[in-house]
Design an enzyme around this catalytic site. Structure first.
Site: not given
Ligand code: NAD
Length: 478
Positions: A246, A280
């Site tokens: 997502e 998002c």
């Molecule tokens: P992010 O991708 O930086 O982090 C998300 C999660 O992934 C965190 O728990 C982080 O610790 C973990 N993570 C980071 N690097 C990783 C790796 N290499 N492997 C595995 N896990 C890892 O995102 P964010 O800044 O926390 O959130 C914002 C983003 O999320 C925005 O782009 C937003 O649009 C998106 N988002 C999408 C949805 C959806 O349902 N489509 C919902 C909410 C947020």
């Protein structure tokens, strides 16, 4: 049930609350003060959690669907009972105003209840005198949920309910920016599930990659940015883990000539600024028909000027800070670009915190008809800044709305349902609203087209994403 202490936070492994030698602290974005210590998990902690999950899962898969549903409902009731404490904690770690934190906990409870209330999926595709062909859905094994910091409780709940009701063991990995509510939820859950069935691990930036690489994990359900999603998929490919992604969005809202500016202006602006634009499916590009452009922009500006920004614990605040320094700097960089390229600002400012006060606050800002290729139009800001653009031709605005790698949400605003449906049908996004935006529903599949995701969550199909399909062929007349 033991009372929860909302000032002490642990990993939850095999039914026990466990600390780690190394700890870290997240920050309250309204005050920039450090909060409580949380564990920094090691590889060994992951190994222990995976071993406990594997052991517990086999027995959990034998528990009836009905009893698994009951356990989730009891957990949801306990969360609801303590929703006041959880909401306060959520405001402190995430920054969102208390009324919206309360809303998020209520939605989490709804998601837990709804997703665990489906009947066990089972289908018969042939029943003839010769044979019966049916499909069973069996649990994958050990599932990991990786969640972001914008809706840490609600987004975790959708994964928890779907994984557990289908008979999987589940490990929750919160964002390092918002670990507190998620760890406390896992602690609360221990009263309702056998040890090892619902665990949580907190950590630093190493933890996510360690989990996606771990050979004992069968499924990763990831919510976060598109860039990280690609890394997750690459890592999961090595062990052929099942993945649901997502990811990010750049949602357009198309406002048609017959929309009422006084109604639509504030509504669309609300869905651009809600949660400080950190959704998002926030409205990220507003396309307004040129005939009503001045009136809609004026209505938006009037609304945005009335928005109270501040610490989410203060009365009457509609918009809190941006959640973390990394995100604050990203939005700041975009504001610098807006200033450098001299885009027209309808309301707000490209300056942040001129008075040097604490808190990651950004003034809600509208950009007036910027070029289509400007960064504020092309990129996902994930902050309280959005562009409003003019359109004249229907085919052209549809093309502009779709001209992005993203495809998470989109909306059309019109009093004419025929026009609205005609445009909506052409939008390439996983969620399309008419006269609304960002109103998800746990029964409806939630996922992105294009680079906004792979697979989807929620609804009955979301449950099946935690299962293997098994086709059973029975010859009735050998
Ligand atoms: P992010 O991708 O930086 O982090 C998300 C999660 O992934 C965190 O728990 C982080 O610790 C973990 N993570 C980071 N690097 C990783 C790796 N290499 N492997 C595995 N896990 C890892 O995102 P964010 O800044 O926390 O959130 C914002 C983003 O999320 C925005 O782009 C937003 O649009 C998106 N988002 C999408 C949805 C959806 O349902 N489509 C919902 C909410 C947020």
């Amino acid at each position: 049930m033991a009372t929860l202490d909302f000032t002490k936070f642990y990993n939850v492994i095999d039914g026990k609350l466990v600390g780690t030698a190394k700890t870290r602290r997240a920050v309250n974005p309204s005050t920039e003060e450090e909060l409580w210590e949380v564990p920094v998990s090691t590889q060994e902690d992951i190994d222990k959690a995976v071993a406990a999950a594997k052991k517990a899962q086999e027995a959990w898969a034998e528990v009836s669907w009905e009893d698994r549903r009951k356990a989730i409902h009891n957990f949801a009731a306990a969360l609801e009972k303590q929703s006041g404490e959880f909401a306060k904690l959520l405001t402190t770690e995430q920054g969102k105003p208390l009324m919206f934190a309360q809303g998020e906990i209520a939605e989490a409870v709804r998601w837990l209840r709804t997703l665990s209330s489906y009947p066990e999926p089972q289908e018969t595709v042939e029943e003839s005198p010769e044979r019966k062909v049916s499909i069973r859905y069996t649990p994958l094994g050990v599932a990991v949920g990786i969640v972001p910091w914008n809706f840490p409780v609600q987004l975790a709940s959708g994964k928890i309910a779907a994984a557990l009701v289908t008979g999987n063991a589940f490990i929750l990995k919160p964002s390092p920016f918002t670990p507190y509510c998620d760890l406390k939820m896992a602690e609360l859950a221990q009263a309702f599930f056998p040890p090892g069935i619902f665990q949580a691990l907190s950590g630093d930036d190493n933890l996510g990659p360690w989990l996606t690489a771990h050979p004992g994990i069968d499924k990763v359900s990831f919510t976060g940015s598109t860039a990280t999603g690609k890394r997750v998929m690459e890592s999961c490919a090595k062990t052929l883990k099942r993945v649901t992604l997502e990811l990010g969005g750049n949602d357009p809202a198309i406002v048609c000539a017959d929309a009422d500016p006084a109604v639509v202006g504030p509504k669309v602006a609300t869905m651009a600024l809600f949660n400080s634009g950190q959704i998002c499916i926030a409205v990220k590009r507003v396309y307004v028909h040129e005939s009503i452009y001045p009136a809609v922009l004026a209505a938006m500006v009037e609304f945005v000027k009335s928005v109270r920004v501040g610490d989410g614990h203060s009365e009457g605040v509609f918009m809190g800070p941006v959640n973390n320094k990394l995100q604050f700097d990203r939005v700041k960089n975009l504001l610098d670009d807006i200033e450098k390229t001299q885009l027209k600002i309808a309301t707000g400012s490209t300056k942040t915190q001129a008075d040097g006060s604490k808190g990651l606050f950004i003034t809600p800002t509208i950009i007036d008809n910027p070029p289509e290729d400007s960064r504020i139009v092309v990129e996902e800001p994930f902050g309280p800044v959005f562009p409003v653009l003019k359109w004249t031709d229907e085919a052209d605005v549809i093309k502009r709305a779709n001209d992005t790698d993203m495809g998470l949400g989109a909306s059309v605003w019109s009093q004419n349902m025929e026009t609205a449906h005609r445009i909506a049908k052409k939008l390439k996004a996983g969620n399309v609203w008419i006269n609304a935006h960002a109103e998800p529903q746990p029964e409806a599949p939630f996922g992105g087209h294009k680079h906004s995701g792979v697979g989807y969550e929620w609804g009955e199909g979301g449950l099946k994403a935690y299962c293997n399909a098994q086709s059973v062929y029975v010859k009735t007349s050998p």
